[in-house]
Design a protein around this motif. Structure first.
Motif, PDB file in Angstrom:
ATOM      1  N   LEU A   1       9.278  -6.201   2.921  1.00 43.09           N
ATOM      2  CA  LEU A   1       9.038  -7.596   2.671  1.00 43.09           C
ATOM      3  C   LEU A   1      10.051  -8.354   3.168  1.00 43.09           C
ATOM      4  O   LEU A   1       9.384  -9.523   2.853  1.00 43.09           O
ATOM      5  CB  LEU A   1       9.099  -7.069   1.216  1.00 43.09           C
ATOM      6  CG  LEU A   1       7.749  -6.019   0.133  1.00 43.09           C
ATOM      7  CD1 LEU A   1       7.834  -5.305  -1.264  1.00 43.09           C
ATOM      8  CD2 LEU A   1       6.779  -6.749   0.612  1.00 43.09           C
ATOM      9  N   ARG A   2      11.518  -8.343   2.701  1.00 38.82           N
ATOM     10  CA  ARG A   2      11.866  -9.289   2.726  1.00 38.82           C
ATOM     11  C   ARG A   2      11.804  -9.611   4.515  1.00 38.82           C
ATOM     12  O   ARG A   2      11.828 -10.969   4.641  1.00 38.82           O
ATOM     13  CB  ARG A   2      13.318  -9.513   2.139  1.00 38.82           C
ATOM     14  CG  ARG A   2      13.533  -9.281   0.745  1.00 38.82           C
ATOM     15  CD  ARG A   2      14.727  -9.006   0.639  1.00 38.82           C
ATOM     16  NE  ARG A   2      15.088  -8.921  -0.678  1.00 38.82           N
ATOM     17  CZ  ARG A   2      15.802  -8.237  -1.573  1.00 38.82           C
ATOM     18  NH1 ARG A   2      16.730  -7.011  -1.005  1.00 38.82           N
ATOM     19  NH2 ARG A   2      16.173  -8.218  -2.684  1.00 38.82           N
ATOM     20  N   SER A   3      12.039  -8.759   5.107  1.00 40.26           N
ATOM     21  CA  SER A   3      11.592  -8.956   6.786  1.00 40.26           C
ATOM     22  C   SER A   3      10.461  -9.638   6.873  1.00 40.26           C
ATOM     23  O   SER A   3      10.489 -10.407   8.215  1.00 40.26           O
ATOM     24  CB  SER A   3      11.658  -7.867   7.563  1.00 40.26           C
ATOM     25  OG  SER A   3      10.342  -6.661   7.310  1.00 40.26           O
ATOM     26  N   THR A   4       9.331  -9.388   6.168  1.00 46.13           N
ATOM     27  CA  THR A   4       7.754  -9.846   6.506  1.00 46.13           C
ATOM     28  C   THR A   4       8.430 -11.442   5.941  1.00 46.13           C
ATOM     29  O   THR A   4       7.379 -12.522   6.449  1.00 46.13           O
ATOM     30  CB  THR A   4       6.798  -9.764   5.905  1.00 46.13           C
ATOM     31  OG1 THR A   4       7.000  -9.377   4.742  1.00 46.13           O
ATOM     32  CG2 THR A   4       6.568  -7.970   6.339  1.00 46.13           C
TER      33      THR A   4
ATOM     34  N   PRO B   1      12.811   2.307  -3.273  1.00 46.81           N
ATOM     35  CA  PRO B   1      13.394   0.847  -3.104  1.00 46.81           C
ATOM     36  C   PRO B   1      13.215  -0.080  -2.532  1.00 46.81           C
ATOM     37  O   PRO B   1      13.142  -1.201  -2.240  1.00 46.81           O
ATOM     38  CB  PRO B   1      13.209   0.556  -5.193  1.00 46.81           C
ATOM     39  CG  PRO B   1      13.750   2.380  -5.593  1.00 46.81           C
ATOM     40  CD  PRO B   1      13.922   2.991  -4.059  1.00 46.81           C
ATOM     41  N   ALA B   2      15.109   0.506  -2.334  1.00 50.28           N
ATOM     42  CA  ALA B   2      15.098  -1.003  -1.107  1.00 50.28           C
ATOM     43  C   ALA B   2      15.208  -0.626   0.384  1.00 50.28           C
ATOM     44  O   ALA B   2      14.341  -1.851   0.792  1.00 50.28           O
ATOM     45  CB  ALA B   2      17.234   0.066  -0.788  1.00 50.28           C
ATOM     46  N   GLY B   3      14.252  -0.040   0.483  1.00 52.02           N
ATOM     47  CA  GLY B   3      13.639   0.375   1.366  1.00 52.02           C
ATOM     48  C   GLY B   3      11.948  -0.436   1.844  1.00 52.02           C
ATOM     49  O   GLY B   3      12.018  -1.556   2.464  1.00 52.02           O
ATOM     50  N   LEU B   4      11.385  -0.181   0.629  1.00 56.88           N
ATOM     51  CA  LEU B   4      10.509  -1.574   0.404  1.00 56.88           C
ATOM     52  C   LEU B   4      11.022  -2.978  -0.363  1.00 56.88           C
ATOM     53  O   LEU B   4       9.777  -4.026   1.075  1.00 56.88           O
ATOM     54  CB  LEU B   4       9.529  -1.171  -0.769  1.00 56.88           C
ATOM     55  CG  LEU B   4       8.776  -1.884  -1.227  1.00 56.88           C
ATOM     56  CD1 LEU B   4       7.291  -2.168  -0.145  1.00 56.88           C
ATOM     57  CD2 LEU B   4       7.889  -1.258  -2.311  1.00 56.88           C
TER      58      LEU B   4
ATOM     59  N   ALA C   1      12.083  -8.987  -5.122  1.00 56.15           N
ATOM     60  CA  ALA C   1      12.820  -7.918  -6.298  1.00 56.15           C
ATOM     61  C   ALA C   1      12.441  -7.021  -7.416  1.00 56.15           C
ATOM     62  O   ALA C   1      11.806  -7.206  -7.613  1.00 56.15           O
ATOM     63  CB  ALA C   1      13.695  -8.981  -7.312  1.00 56.15           C
ATOM     64  N   MET C   2      13.199  -6.013  -7.627  1.00 55.37           N
ATOM     65  CA  MET C   2      13.172  -4.943  -8.414  1.00 55.37           C
ATOM     66  C   MET C   2      12.886  -5.278  -9.889  1.00 55.37           C
ATOM     67  O   MET C   2      14.183  -6.158 -10.691  1.00 55.37           O
ATOM     68  CB  MET C   2      13.419  -3.836  -7.875  1.00 55.37           C
ATOM     69  CG  MET C   2      13.042  -2.890  -7.231  1.00 55.37           C
ATOM     70  SD  MET C   2      11.539  -2.365  -6.635  1.00 55.37           S
ATOM     71  CE  MET C   2      11.545  -1.311  -7.646  1.00 55.37           C
TER      72      MET C   2
ATOM     73  N   VAL D   1       0.791  -1.110   0.254  1.00 55.26           N
ATOM     74  CA  VAL D   1      -0.048   0.225   0.490  1.00 55.26           C
ATOM     75  C   VAL D   1       1.051   1.287  -0.380  1.00 55.26           C
ATOM     76  O   VAL D   1       0.585   2.074  -0.805  1.00 55.26           O
ATOM     77  CB  VAL D   1      -0.971  -0.184   1.068  1.00 55.26           C
ATOM     78  CG1 VAL D   1      -1.956   1.526   1.308  1.00 55.26           C
ATOM     79  CG2 VAL D   1      -2.022  -1.385   1.185  1.00 55.26           C
ATOM     80  N   GLY D   2       1.901   0.952   0.777  1.00 52.96           N
ATOM     81  CA  GLY D   2       2.899   2.677   1.063  1.00 52.96           C
ATOM     82  C   GLY D   2       3.656   2.588  -0.565  1.00 52.96           C
ATOM     83  O   GLY D   2       4.373   3.334  -1.184  1.00 52.96           O
ATOM     84  N   GLY D   3       3.578   1.332  -1.407  1.00 57.45           N
ATOM     85  CA  GLY D   3       4.126   1.616  -2.695  1.00 57.45           C
ATOM     86  C   GLY D   3       3.021   2.192  -3.438  1.00 57.45           C
ATOM     87  O   GLY D   3       3.902   1.899  -4.818  1.00 57.45           O
ATOM     88  N   GLY D   4       2.112   2.222  -3.529  1.00 57.76           N
ATOM     89  CA  GLY D   4       1.284   3.245  -4.132  1.00 57.76           C
ATOM     90  C   GLY D   4      -0.731   2.056  -4.515  1.00 57.76           C
ATOM     91  O   GLY D   4      -1.124   2.308  -5.234  1.00 57.76           O
ATOM     92  N   LEU D   5      -0.170   0.750  -3.945  1.00 59.39           N
ATOM     93  CA  LEU D   5      -1.439   0.092  -4.638  1.00 59.39           C
ATOM     94  C   LEU D   5      -2.336   0.200  -3.334  1.00 59.39           C
ATOM     95  O   LEU D   5      -2.626   0.403  -2.425  1.00 59.39           O
ATOM     96  CB  LEU D   5      -1.210  -1.734  -3.846  1.00 59.39           C
ATOM     97  CG  LEU D   5       0.405  -2.236  -5.112  1.00 59.39           C
ATOM     98  CD1 LEU D   5      -0.027  -3.595  -4.989  1.00 59.39           C
ATOM     99  CD2 LEU D   5      -0.636  -1.935  -6.432  1.00 59.39           C
TER     100      LEU D   5
END
Length: 157
Positions: free
Chosen positions: A60-63, A53-56, A68-69, A21-25
């Motif tokens: 996601l990886r921490s969850t 992008p690196a933060g996102l 990957a971009m 959602v933070g990425g715009g979805l």
């Protein structure tokens, strides 16, 4: 993303959805992406507003999701042709492009559309496989058509 979810289970999926959602979805679209990962093993999604992008990716990886971009950089068609060591006409014949379209893309007069860009990206990453995939189409062409494209028929025997 793939279907790896850490031991937190549902909370990890919620955190991943919130990151999307933070990425715009929309929340609904983010939920559906997470469901797709769980049921299909992966999902590809365009995120319209990613400032970090690196933060996102880290969130996601921490969850527990692998993320990957995707490469979205423009393709330098002239450089690609030179790397392959082919002329514009050879490139066009090998991969089914119009020579004029290639010329226009190379000189910056026009830009390839989304489908052509995706096809060019595939060629850039694995030209031999793309050529083999295109070859059955070429085999169906008549010898006259093949000759007019500057290709030779395979010798008999």
């Amino acid at each position: 993303m793939d279907d790896r979810v850490d031991d937190r289970g549902a909370p990890a999926r919620v955190d991943a959805a919130i990151a999307l959602v933070g990425g715009g979805l929309s929340l609904l679209r983010a939920k559906r992406v997470i469901e797709e990962v769980i049921t299909q093993g992966r999902a590809v999604v365009a995120l319209p507003h990613v400032d970090d992008p690196a933060g996102l990716l880290g969130v996601l990886r921490s969850t527990g999701f692998a993320a990957a971009m995707l490469d979205t950089a423009p393709i330098d068609i002239r450089q690609l042709r030179r790397r392959l060591g082919v002329t514009r006409a050879q490139f066009a014949a090998r991969y089914g492009f119009e020579i004029e379209a290639l010329r226009n893309w190379e000189i910056g007069k026009r830009q390839p559309d989304t489908a052509a860009t995706s096809y060019l990206r595939a060629i850039s990453h694995d030209p031999e496989s793309v050529e083999r995939a295109f070859a059955p189409i070429m085999a169906e062409a008549s010898p006259v058509a093949m000759g007019s494209m500057g290709l030779d028929r395979k010798p008999a025997g």
